[in-house]
Design a protein around this motif. Structure first.
Motif, short mmCIF file in Angstrom:
data_model
loop_
_atom_site.label_atom_id
_atom_site.label_comp_id
_atom_site.label_asym_id
_atom_site.label_seq_id
_atom_site.Cartn_x
_atom_site.Cartn_y
_atom_site.Cartn_z
N VAL A 1 -3.68 82.91 69.17
CA VAL A 1 -4.98 82.54 68.60
C VAL A 1 -6.04 82.46 69.71
CG1 VAL A 1 -6.21 80.79 67.24
CG2 VAL A 1 -3.79 81.26 66.78
N LYS A 2 -5.64 81.91 70.86
CA LYS A 2 -6.50 81.84 72.04
C LYS A 2 -5.69 82.40 73.19
CE LYS A 2 -8.86 77.65 70.50
NZ LYS A 2 -8.81 76.19 70.59
N PRO A 3 -6.32 83.15 74.13
CA PRO A 3 -5.57 83.79 75.22
C PRO A 3 -4.58 82.83 75.88
CG PRO A 3 -7.84 84.50 75.27
CD PRO A 3 -7.75 83.40 74.23
N LEU A 4 -3.37 83.32 76.06
CA LEU A 4 -2.23 82.50 76.47
C LEU A 4 -1.90 82.66 77.95
CD1 LEU A 4 0.21 80.75 75.48
CD2 LEU A 4 1.40 82.89 75.07
N ARG A 5 -1.62 81.53 78.62
CA ARG A 5 -1.02 81.51 79.96
C ARG A 5 0.11 80.50 79.88
NH1 ARG A 5 -3.42 79.60 84.59
NH2 ARG A 5 -2.24 81.03 85.86
N LYS A 6 1.32 80.93 80.25
CA LYS A 6 2.45 80.00 80.20
C LYS A 6 3.42 80.30 81.34
CE LYS A 6 5.27 82.71 76.96
NZ LYS A 6 6.67 82.81 77.26
N HIS A 7 4.04 79.23 81.82
CA HIS A 7 5.19 79.38 82.72
C HIS A 7 6.39 79.64 81.81
CE1 HIS A 7 3.65 78.13 86.62
NE2 HIS A 7 3.06 77.07 86.08
N TYR A 8 7.37 80.40 82.31
CA TYR A 8 8.57 80.63 81.50
C TYR A 8 9.81 80.75 82.37
CZ TYR A 8 8.28 85.47 83.02
OH TYR A 8 8.23 86.59 83.80
N SER A 9 10.95 80.45 81.75
CA SER A 9 12.23 80.53 82.45
C SER A 9 13.30 80.87 81.41
CB SER A 9 12.55 79.16 83.07
OG SER A 9 13.85 79.15 83.59
N TYR A 10 14.24 81.72 81.82
CA TYR A 10 15.37 82.05 80.94
C TYR A 10 16.62 81.35 81.43
CZ TYR A 10 12.48 85.66 78.90
OH TYR A 10 11.47 86.31 78.26
N ASP A 11 17.42 80.85 80.49
CA ASP A 11 18.68 80.19 80.85
C ASP A 11 19.66 81.24 81.33
OD1 ASP A 11 17.58 77.88 80.05
OD2 ASP A 11 18.84 77.59 78.29
#
Length: 91
Positions: free
Chosen positions: A81-91
């Motif tokens: 909905v609004k431009p996204l910035r996220k940290h991410y990690s995979y198990d």
């Protein structure tokens, strides 16, 4: 059905414990698309707003400050909905 788990505004200690600051960052413009998770992703939203709807489930609103677990096996439709910035990690 796999459930999305959201922790709203986790403490700085919790984020440090997980090492969130070291995770890569993913950015996405306003858009809609499907994502099928074949492994568990944990994400911490820095900016933006997304609505994630699991296939056969209810829409979930995700906002800045949310720590989110997308479980392996989750098939979902995303609306940024609004431009996204996220940290991410995979198990």
């Amino acid at each position: 059905m796999s459930q999305i788990i959201i922790e709203h505004k986790p403490s700085e200690e919790r984020l440090a414990e997980l090492g969130v600051a070291e995770w890569p960052i993913w950015e996405k413009e306003i858009s809609t698309f499907s994502i099928d998770f074949d492994e568990t992703e944990t994400a911490y939203v820095l900016e933006g707003e997304i609505i994630v709807t699991p296939v056969g489930g209810e829409p979930v609103q995700i906002l800045p400050g949310d720590l989110v677990v997308f479980p392996a096996g989750l098939d979902s439709h995303w609306e940024v909905v609004k431009p996204l910035r996220k940290h991410y990690s995979y198990d």
